[in-house]
Design a protein around this motif. Structure first.
Motif, short mmCIF file in Angstrom:
data_model
loop_
_atom_site.label_atom_id
_atom_site.label_comp_id
_atom_site.label_asym_id
_atom_site.label_seq_id
_atom_site.Cartn_x
_atom_site.Cartn_y
_atom_site.Cartn_z
N TRP B 84 0.88 -1.22 0.13
CA TRP B 84 0.00 -0.06 0.01
C TRP B 84 0.92 1.10 0.06
CZ3 TRP B 84 -4.62 0.79 -1.52
CH2 TRP B 84 -5.51 -0.37 -1.36
N SER B 85 2.14 1.24 0.57
CA SER B 85 2.68 2.57 1.06
C SER B 85 3.50 2.98 -0.57
CB SER B 85 3.81 2.53 2.20
OG SER B 85 4.80 1.19 1.84
N TRP B 86 4.03 1.78 -0.99
CA TRP B 86 4.61 2.37 -2.33
C TRP B 86 3.46 2.44 -3.66
CZ3 TRP B 86 3.63 -0.79 -6.79
CH2 TRP B 86 4.35 -0.23 -8.01
N ASP B 87 2.30 1.83 -3.42
CA ASP B 87 1.31 2.00 -4.42
C ASP B 87 0.86 3.52 -4.23
OD1 ASP B 87 -0.95 1.26 -6.00
OD2 ASP B 87 -2.05 1.83 -4.24
N LEU B 88 0.73 3.93 -2.91
CA LEU B 88 0.18 5.43 -2.87
C LEU B 88 1.29 6.21 -3.49
CD1 LEU B 88 -1.38 4.77 0.67
CD2 LEU B 88 -2.52 5.94 -1.23
N TRP B 89 2.62 6.01 -3.28
CA TRP B 89 3.60 6.80 -3.52
C TRP B 89 3.71 6.77 -5.14
CZ3 TRP B 89 7.58 5.24 -6.58
CH2 TRP B 89 8.70 6.17 -6.88
N ASP B 90 3.58 5.60 -5.74
CA ASP B 90 3.39 5.26 -7.07
C ASP B 90 2.32 6.14 -7.82
OD1 ASP B 90 4.56 3.90 -9.52
OD2 ASP B 90 2.51 2.86 -9.32
N GLN B 91 1.29 6.13 -7.10
CA GLN B 91 0.14 6.78 -7.84
C GLN B 91 0.00 8.20 -7.59
OE1 GLN B 91 -3.61 4.56 -8.38
NE2 GLN B 91 -3.00 3.36 -6.58
N LEU B 92 0.11 8.74 -6.36
CA LEU B 92 -0.02 9.83 -6.08
C LEU B 92 1.20 10.89 -6.42
CD1 LEU B 92 -1.98 9.42 -2.79
CD2 LEU B 92 -2.76 9.55 -5.08
N SER B 93 2.40 10.43 -6.16
CA SER B 93 3.39 11.32 -6.63
C SER B 93 3.37 11.49 -8.22
CB SER B 93 4.77 10.41 -6.12
OG SER B 93 4.86 10.40 -4.82
N LEU B 94 2.76 10.82 -8.73
CA LEU B 94 2.59 11.30 -10.12
C LEU B 94 1.96 12.49 -10.46
CD1 LEU B 94 1.66 8.02 -12.38
CD2 LEU B 94 3.54 9.60 -12.48
N ARG B 95 1.27 12.55 -9.39
CA ARG B 95 0.48 13.99 -9.57
C ARG B 95 1.26 15.11 -9.02
NH1 ARG B 95 -4.80 12.55 -6.36
NH2 ARG B 95 -4.61 14.61 -5.72
N ALA B 96 2.26 14.80 -8.28
CA ALA B 96 3.02 15.88 -7.55
C ALA B 96 1.95 16.58 -6.69
CB ALA B 96 3.53 16.55 -8.45
N SER B 97 2.35 17.77 -6.34
CA SER B 97 1.69 18.62 -5.61
C SER B 97 0.71 19.23 -6.40
CB SER B 97 2.60 19.51 -4.49
OG SER B 97 1.60 20.41 -4.16
N GLU B 98 -0.40 19.30 -6.08
CA GLU B 98 -1.24 20.16 -6.72
C GLU B 98 -1.41 21.79 -6.01
OE1 GLU B 98 -5.32 18.59 -6.71
OE2 GLU B 98 -4.91 17.08 -8.07
N GLY B 99 -0.66 21.72 -5.24
CA GLY B 99 -0.45 23.12 -4.48
C GLY B 99 -1.84 23.45 -3.96
#
Lengths: 142, 471
Positions: B84-99
């Motif tokens: 789960w921790s890798w998966d969340l990083w893998d998916q959400l980091s792609l979006r980077a910060s939306e600010g």
């Protein structure tokens, strides 16, 4: 007409050719509502801070010429929707001259000074967006 | 161009070869978790991670017997947490910060919903499992294998992800320890596992385990959608993508700037080698009061479209578990060559095809009007109300489709106070804004600290251990 490269950022989607428009900064919800109702929206390049779609996204159906954000990535909601409206967008723009102003603070967030710096450099100016490169979008003052 | 020539130009099909490691969407970036080797994004990251897990749980496809086992062991729970921790990083980091949003306090409402869901969901999940049986929960997941259903990969994924995020949040806040709330964690993971197993139908729990494919449609549906698509060129393509973008935008607004309002399925590889994507947007959701602005719109609109892979030199197409298509190169819109539009008027009515002309004439204007109305409603809504409303779009919105389909939603509203915050979770609200807790501390501690908050359970922990006292 002479052009001056003023900033680069993440290109949301490759577009052939360039687009030109006058930059308008939307910083508050009232700015968004005002621009949505302004007939000049179709000749406007939106400048906004974040990449969340629920802020500047409401303007996109009105067909602005382009979009520049100070934060955010092409995979953000705003990036996805601008791509599908075929609106050229440059996200997380970095000015060619930062005048020594830090982009991020110790807390990792974009500083208010940097936001103001970008707004001062672009708001109200006539610009050209070049989004031909698949990865990098370029902003020129004209 | 013959089919053979066309296929040879479609590099993205190489991604489905067993030895292929995919391409990196985040070159040079890697996720660190405990003693595991650095984990890159994508197919390679999934492979390295699964090779290094302790148990056999995620090594290959699951069987129904695996799902029927009543609980996970500690080692299995730890493997799931690592994934789960890798998966969340893998998916959400792609979006980077939306600010910063400037309008919707997303990070704040997300944290509040994590806090509430962690306490409240397990009871509903256990109750549903008791009523339906584990096979019934699998069937509940399977029932969503059609377009425009909120019983989908995204919603199932959310039940697992948000449980993990709630656990991590309380660890960050030092309110829970890694060896506490284990029966609740186990129940939530089993419920998510059964739903995902039933829905996906391939024995995997995440899209990344199957090279980022989520082709969860019954064959009759994928064939029907494929046959329904018509060529799109010039103006008709612009009409199609504008309508789709407008529906997406409204779905984001109705779901308060989160992804619960839309999801992609695919890539379905067509006979000519091109991928078909099936995108559903939810343009009305009657459980939310602000959805009254969309009262005249259909519940959902689905867009099936074919991408010319050779035209855009498609290298990789990922439909990640949160139901979003990510491609390299990024811009697939110009390569959309065929499409069709479908409408579902009510959540439980039949899906019907409408012509692009009818859809544009009938819906484009009202969709835009509703978007503007929801936007203005947001501008007039105090921040606290937006945080609470947003927290409910997560905490209720993620689990509601399963309750509704099982005929239990009204029961939980009336008898179990579904639309309420647990008192302990409600207290978290006051901490969210202090010292940028929600905006900075939580994301930092989740993904960038050397000691991740997705903490493994200590080996000597007891699986029966909840938390009985706050002392």
């Amino acid at each position: 007409m002479a052009q001056q490269l003023v900033g680069t950022g993440l290109n949301v989607g490759r577009h052939e050719g360039t687009v030109r428009g006058r930059v308008r900064y939307v910083g508050k919800p009232a700015d968004v509502v005002k621009l949505m109702r302004d007939p000049e929206v179709t000749s406007t390049v939106i400048l906004t801070q974040g990449g969340a779609v629920t802020f500047a996204g409401a303007i996109l159906p009105k067909r602005p010429v382009g979009l520049i954000t100070i934060e955010g990535a092409p995979e953000s909601h705003l990036g996805i929707v601008s791509r599908e409206f075929s609106i050229p967008a440059v996200m997380s723009v970095q000015l060619t001259s930062d005048d020594g102003i830090a982009r991020t603070g110790a807390n990792g967030l974009t500083t208010a000074e940097y936001v103001q710096h970008v707004v001062s450099a672009l708001d109200g100016k006539l610009v050209e967006l070049d989004c031909e490169d698949p990865d990098t979008g370029r902003v020129f003052l004209i | 161009m013959s089919n053979e020539t066309s296929r040879s130009q479609q590099q993205y099909l190489d991604r489905y070869q067993p030895a292929d490691e995919g391409i990196r969407f985040m070159p040079g970036a890697a996720f660190s978790y405990g003693q595991l080797p650095p984990l890159p994004d994508g197919i390679l990251g999934d492979r390295i991670l699964r090779e290094n897990l302790k148990t056999e749980l995620l090594k290959g496809p699951l069987s129904l017997d695996d799902v029927r086992r009543p609980r996970f062991t500690i080692d299995e729970l730890n493997d799931l947490t690592a994934y789960w921790s890798w998966d969340l990083w893998d998916q959400l980091s792609l979006r980077a910060s939306e600010g910063s949003s400037g309008l919707v306090p997303r990070q704040e409402y997300e944290a509040l919903s994590f806090a509430n869901a962690f306490y409240r969901w397990p009871e509903f999940m256990i109750d549903m499992t008791e009523r339906l049986g584990i096979d019934g929960v699998v069937e509940l997941g399977r029932s969503g294998r059609e377009p425009a259903s909120k019983i989908n990969m995204l919603h199932a994924w959310c039940l697992g992800a948000v449980t993990q995020l709630g656990r991590a949040l309380y660890i960050i806040m030092d309110r829970h320890k890694p060896d506490e709330f284990l029966p609740e964690l186990n129940a939530a993971m089993k419920f998510w596992q059964a739903l995902a197993y039933g829905y996906r139908g391939d024995g995997y729990l995440w899209s990344s385990q199957d090279r980022y494919r989520t082709c969860a449609l019954d064959k009759a549906w994928s064939k029907r959608l494929e046959d329904s698509m018509e060529p799109l060129k010039g103006d008709t393509r612009a009409e199609f993508t504008s309508l789709m973008a407008s529906a997406e935008l409204l779905s984001f607004y109705l779901h308060l700037d989160n992804r619960l309002g839309m999801y992609d399925l695919g890539p379905f590889v067509l006979g000519n080698g091109n991928p078909m994507i099936v995108r559903s947007t939810f343009t009305r959701e009657d459980i939310y009061s602000w959805s009254m602005f969309a009262r005249d719109l259909p519940y959902a609109m689905t867009f099936a479209f074919e991408i010319d892979a050779a035209q855009m030199s498609l290298e990789e197409a990922r439909v990640i578990s949160i139901g979003t298509l990510m491609t390299r190169p990024r811009n697939y819109v110009n390569a959309i060559v065929k499409g069709s539009v479908w409408v579902r008027d009510e959540w439980d009515s039949e899906l019907r095809q409408v012509s692009l002309e009818e859809a544009t004439t009938k819906y484009l204007g009202p969709v835009g009007d509703a978007t503007g109305d929801v936007f203005e409603w947001m501008t007039r809504t105090p921040s606290r109300h937006l945080i609470e409303s947003g927290a409910f779009t997560y905490y209720v919105g993620m689990i509601m489709p399963f309750m509704r389909k099982a005929g239990l939603y009204d029961h939980y509203c009336e008898h179990e106070n579904l639309w309420e915050f647990d008192e302990r979770a409600a207290q978290v609200y006051y901490q969210l804004g202090r010292n940028d807790f929600a905006r900075i501390v939580v994301p930092t501690r989740l993904f960038t600290s050397s000691e991740t908050s997705f903490a493994p359970i200590p080996p000597d922990a007891r699986l029966w251990r909840s938390k009985y006292a706050y002392v």
